[in-house]
Write a protein that holds these residues in place. Sequence first.
Motif, mmCIF file in Angstrom:
data_model
loop_
_atom_site.group_PDB
_atom_site.id
_atom_site.type_symbol
_atom_site.label_atom_id
_atom_site.label_comp_id
_atom_site.label_asym_id
_atom_site.label_seq_id
_atom_site.Cartn_x
_atom_site.Cartn_y
_atom_site.Cartn_z
ATOM 1 N N ASP A 1 -34.257 11.939 50.024
ATOM 2 C CA ASP A 1 -32.944 11.958 50.686
ATOM 3 C C ASP A 1 -32.286 13.327 50.543
ATOM 4 O OD1 ASP A 1 -33.133 9.363 51.580
ATOM 5 O OD2 ASP A 1 -31.894 8.513 49.979
ATOM 6 N N ARG B 1 -37.019 8.161 46.299
ATOM 7 C CA ARG B 1 -36.126 8.043 47.455
ATOM 8 C C ARG B 1 -34.993 9.063 47.379
ATOM 9 N NH1 ARG B 1 -37.235 2.410 46.949
ATOM 10 N NH2 ARG B 1 -35.434 2.124 45.582
ATOM 11 N N GLN C 1 -39.658 4.737 41.867
ATOM 12 C CA GLN C 1 -39.474 4.529 43.302
ATOM 13 C C GLN C 1 -38.080 4.951 43.742
ATOM 14 O OE1 GLN C 1 -40.481 0.364 43.533
ATOM 15 N NE2 GLN C 1 -42.624 0.761 44.027
ATOM 16 N N ASP C 2 -37.066 4.612 42.926
ATOM 17 C CA ASP C 2 -35.695 5.027 43.234
ATOM 18 C C ASP C 2 -35.576 6.546 43.237
ATOM 19 O OD1 ASP C 2 -34.800 2.451 43.521
ATOM 20 O OD2 ASP C 2 -33.964 2.305 41.495
#
Length: 240
Positions: A182, A178, A174-175
């Motif tokens: 980004d 992101r 999940q990190d």
Amino acid sequence: MTKKIGDVILDVNNISLRFGGVKALTDISFNVREHEVRAIIGPNGAGKSSMLNCINGVYTPQEGSITFRGQKFDHMNSRQVAEMGIARTFQNLALFKGMSVIDNIMSGRNLKIKSNLLMQALRVGPAQREEEAAVGQLPYGLQKRVDLGRALAMEPQVLLLDEPMAGMNLEEKQDMCRFILDVNDEFGTTVVLIEHDMGVVMDISDRVVVLDYGKKIGDGTPDEVRNNEEVISAYLGTSH
């Protein structure tokens, strides 16, 4: 806000690659548009990493060409690729384990990092100072982020990611999702992604190309691909 996808930045034209009598890729064509996340999926041995290796100059295909920003190449070497603005991460980490995070990142290219996003992607907390730690002492998930950071230090126009989430747990995935989104949004970096986690692919990709036994069997939006009967039969399985 809807993401604005640009014109074609990378065009793969009828690429065929053989190793002796073994066909790794057969007449593969697809394109990548500026600012999109473009996924390449397929079973093990489908030719996904071989395709990235043709794009970034590791392999020279016997047939076909690659066009980058309107310039056509029959083959490229890795130095040309880097100078044009294409960076790559690899499935198997090739970090300098005894060097610090910063030294690993800057080993890619001695450039000033233009955004705090890069270092934010590498830290768990400011007190831990992972940027000064030896990479070999960090958890595997953070090592994968360092690999991504090293590629980003080249400030690429196109970022090729070969299974960036392999071996990660759910929270680490999940990190990483992101961070990739980004980078795509804040830097405007075009991303070409190989990934086996179909949830990740369908969530973050704008378009997906599907390979099987070195041939293209599907190409389109995530919804189009997941409803493609040939893709379902070859890779996704009837349960999807």
